[in-house]
Design a protein around this motif. Structure first.
Motif, mmCIF file in Angstrom:
data_model
loop_
_atom_site.group_PDB
_atom_site.id
_atom_site.type_symbol
_atom_site.label_atom_id
_atom_site.label_comp_id
_atom_site.label_asym_id
_atom_site.label_seq_id
_atom_site.Cartn_x
_atom_site.Cartn_y
_atom_site.Cartn_z
ATOM 1 N N LEU A 1 30.684 16.193 1.247
ATOM 2 C CA LEU A 1 30.343 15.870 -0.245
ATOM 3 C C LEU A 1 30.205 14.554 0.343
ATOM 4 N N GLY A 2 30.380 13.888 1.372
ATOM 5 C CA GLY A 2 29.505 12.261 1.363
ATOM 6 C C GLY A 2 28.507 12.379 1.961
ATOM 7 N N GLY A 3 27.738 13.015 2.165
ATOM 8 C CA GLY A 3 26.343 13.322 2.609
ATOM 9 C C GLY A 3 25.804 12.422 3.885
ATOM 10 N N ARG A 4 27.303 12.744 5.055
ATOM 11 C CA ARG A 4 27.217 12.751 6.198
ATOM 12 C C ARG A 4 25.599 13.859 6.589
ATOM 13 N N TYR A 5 25.426 14.326 5.861
ATOM 14 C CA TYR A 5 24.163 15.545 6.640
ATOM 15 C C TYR A 5 23.281 15.559 5.485
ATOM 16 N N GLY A 6 23.468 15.023 4.481
ATOM 17 C CA GLY A 6 22.029 14.516 3.571
ATOM 18 C C GLY A 6 22.470 15.362 2.191
ATOM 19 N N TYR A 7 21.394 15.717 1.751
ATOM 20 C CA TYR A 7 21.604 16.751 0.238
ATOM 21 C C TYR A 7 20.493 17.775 0.277
ATOM 22 N N SER A 8 21.207 18.498 -0.667
ATOM 23 C CA SER A 8 20.238 20.067 -0.909
ATOM 24 C C SER A 8 18.968 19.724 -0.737
ATOM 25 N N GLY A 9 18.230 18.185 -1.875
ATOM 26 C CA GLY A 9 17.141 17.877 -2.159
ATOM 27 C C GLY A 9 16.463 17.483 -0.756
ATOM 28 N N GLN A 10 17.207 16.780 -0.455
ATOM 29 C CA GLN A 10 16.578 16.861 1.473
ATOM 30 C C GLN A 10 15.820 17.678 1.978
ATOM 31 N N TRP A 11 17.619 18.742 2.529
ATOM 32 C CA TRP A 11 17.368 19.850 2.957
ATOM 33 C C TRP A 11 16.077 20.776 2.518
ATOM 34 N N LEU A 12 15.600 20.774 1.516
ATOM 35 C CA LEU A 12 14.228 20.974 1.344
ATOM 36 C C LEU A 12 13.408 20.946 1.297
ATOM 37 N N ASP A 13 13.306 19.562 1.119
ATOM 38 C CA ASP A 13 11.910 18.580 1.742
ATOM 39 C C ASP A 13 11.857 18.342 3.383
ATOM 40 N N ALA A 14 12.344 18.633 3.960
ATOM 41 C CA ALA A 14 12.737 18.812 5.283
ATOM 42 C C ALA A 14 12.121 20.332 5.436
ATOM 43 N N GLU A 15 12.432 21.334 4.932
ATOM 44 C CA GLU A 15 12.014 22.934 4.883
ATOM 45 C C GLU A 15 10.621 22.457 5.010
ATOM 46 N N GLY A 16 10.091 21.785 3.549
ATOM 47 C CA GLY A 16 8.671 21.911 3.429
ATOM 48 C C GLY A 16 7.662 21.463 4.536
ATOM 49 N N ARG A 17 8.541 19.931 5.087
ATOM 50 C CA ARG A 17 8.069 19.345 5.911
ATOM 51 C C ARG A 17 7.386 20.133 7.767
ATOM 52 N N ALA A 18 8.363 20.936 7.557
ATOM 53 C CA ALA A 18 8.458 21.480 8.908
ATOM 54 C C ALA A 18 7.164 22.676 8.954
ATOM 55 N N LEU A 19 7.172 23.683 7.570
ATOM 56 C CA LEU A 19 6.263 24.178 7.224
ATOM 57 C C LEU A 19 4.710 23.757 7.177
ATOM 58 N N ARG A 20 4.698 22.603 6.914
ATOM 59 C CA ARG A 20 2.994 22.175 6.253
ATOM 60 C C ARG A 20 2.872 21.096 7.983
ATOM 61 N N LEU A 21 3.563 20.430 8.849
ATOM 62 C CA LEU A 21 3.143 19.716 9.851
ATOM 63 C C LEU A 21 4.119 20.215 10.816
ATOM 64 N N GLY A 22 4.994 21.138 11.019
ATOM 65 C CA GLY A 22 5.818 20.752 12.235
ATOM 66 C C GLY A 22 6.521 19.351 12.258
ATOM 67 N N PHE A 23 6.710 19.439 14.066
ATOM 68 C CA PHE A 23 7.682 18.068 14.148
ATOM 69 C C PHE A 23 7.157 17.115 15.693
ATOM 70 N N SER A 24 7.366 15.988 15.420
ATOM 71 C CA SER A 24 5.922 15.192 16.215
ATOM 72 C C SER A 24 7.499 15.028 17.653
ATOM 73 N N ASP A 25 7.104 14.303 18.636
ATOM 74 C CA ASP A 25 8.343 13.896 19.481
ATOM 75 C C ASP A 25 9.141 12.846 18.502
ATOM 76 N N ALA A 26 8.279 11.928 18.158
ATOM 77 C CA ALA A 26 9.249 11.233 17.613
ATOM 78 C C ALA A 26 11.090 12.200 16.345
ATOM 79 N N ASP A 27 10.107 13.399 15.675
ATOM 80 C CA ASP A 27 11.574 14.181 15.435
ATOM 81 C C ASP A 27 11.931 14.695 15.881
ATOM 82 N N PHE A 28 11.894 14.848 17.176
ATOM 83 C CA PHE A 28 13.151 15.312 18.549
ATOM 84 C C PHE A 28 13.472 14.374 19.115
#
Length: 374
Positions: free
Chosen positions: A45-72
């Motif tokens: 609830l305190g947002g330590r792991y982010g919120y649902s909207g951010q998780w959905l944005d992250a999924e979209g980013r993963a499917l469109r672009l993949g991850f970079s070495d900076a992400d890892f």
């Protein structure tokens, strides 16, 4: 949020089964939760792991672009989904997001990044994560693909770091592209992972038909250092009851006195399957393999597979349940309830007369474990 409190109190085997049905952020947070339910709820609830909207944005980013070495490199700083996951960092349990989707367009770039970061980074934890990703993504490739990346030392290190609780069949793609002399080194490493890393029985990524069975049997027959393959063969046999596997019986017999509990157990299951031992001899090893609590998840999963399999009669299943309950009780494990419930279900549907003490006694079942049905 009361469901989190209930979830954390569930038996570990049932908990693992339920995890795969949860959204990936909860899957990750709950899979290795060390906090109390109240602390975990406050963190979410305190947002330590982010919120649902951010998780959905992250999924979209993963499917469109993949991850970079900076992400890892960024994700290596966090124990769970990071609060900036929408814009930077990679997703845990990414396979749950990619499942059923066509990701062939991003796999090459993923692997290129993974191999680069793996070769350059110093973080042991990050190397473990990268090794798991590489072995998982190998499912979306063929052997030819890996020739561009192949170096014996690097692949050997990847397999050494590979720490996934489930076994990816695709690791054989990384192994079989090597020359024969190198294959022996890499097969040995995969075998080692199978008993030191303890993949859960029945939890294998990929098509089981792609397992090089003849090679595995040949290696196991050749040298005891390949003993981890007993684990894989045991699982494969239970999941493929119609298949006739050319088990190297003499090599398997040599493993029944092995000090590794999972290997000892796997060898006994195989010998029961090929009728080299009977069910009474098989259940006699349950107190031994449950005693230390090591590899408990894998052993329990295998027993569950045995109870679901058409390869065993109801009489054998009842014997296994009774002795599993007794051995788990002596080991102080609450997992005995799983086998008590299974035993009741078998007795409810069974027409063999095992609900009567006379039949129970004739089959050599322990008197103190007799359950009066109804």
């Amino acid at each position: 949020m009361g469901c989190i409190d209930i979830f954390l109190k569930i038996d570990i085997v049932k908990r693992d089964e339920l995890l795969s049905y949860l959204p990936w952020p909860l899957m990750y947070v709950l899979s290795d939760a060390k906090e109390s339910a109240a602390e975990l709820i406050d963190a979410l609830l305190g947002g330590r792991y982010g919120y649902s909207g951010q998780w959905l944005d992250a999924e979209g980013r993963a499917l469109r672009l993949g991850f970079s070495d900076a992400d890892f490199l960024y994700s290596d700083k966090f124990e769970g989904p990071n609060p900036n996951i929408a814009t930077i960092g990679c997703l845990p349990y990414v396979e749950a997001i990619f499942e059923g989707r066509n990701i062939s367009n991003i796999v090459p770039s993923y692997i290129s990044v993974l191999m680069k970061v793996f070769s350059e980074c110093q973080s042991k934890n990050l190397k473990l994560t990268l090794a798991d990703w590489i072995c998982w993504l190998a499912e979306y490739t063929d052997k030819e693909f890996w020739k561009d990346y192949y170096e014996l030392g690097v692949i050997n290190e990847i397999l050494s770091r590979y720490n996934d609780v489930d076994m990816s069949i695709a690791v054989f793609n990384l192994v079989d592209m090597a020359g024969w002399s190198e294959q022996s080194i890499l097969y040995s490493k995969v075998s080692e992972n199978l008993y030191f890393r303890s993949p859960g029985f029945g939890h294998f990524y990929g098509d089981l038909n792609e397992i090089p069975l003849l090679k595995i049997c040949a290696y196991l027959e050749q040298d005891s250092k390949f003993m981890g393959f007993a684990n894989l063969l045991c699982c494969y046999a239970l999941l493929n009851p119609a298949l006739k596997i050319p088990f190297p019986v003499a090599a398997i017999k040599a493993l029944i006195s092995n000090e590794h509990k999972l290997i000892k157990f796997s060898a006994h299951v195989i010998l029961l399957l090929v009728e080299e031992i009977n069910a009474i001899q098989f259940v006699s090893i349950l107190p031994i393999v449950f005693e230390s609590g090591k590899n408990l998840k894998s052993i329990l999963n295998c027993l569950n597979l045995m109870l679901e399999s058409s390869l065993f009669s109801n009489d054998q299943k009842i014997l296994i349940c009774v002795h599993a309950v007794r051995a788990l009780d002596e080991a102080g494990s609450n997992s005995k309830q799983l086998f008590q419930e299974r035993l009741s279900r078998i007795l409810d549907s069974d027409l063999s007369g095992l609900a009567t003490y006379e039949v129970w006694d004739r089959l050599g079942l322990p008197a103190d474990a007799f359950i009066r049905n109804g």
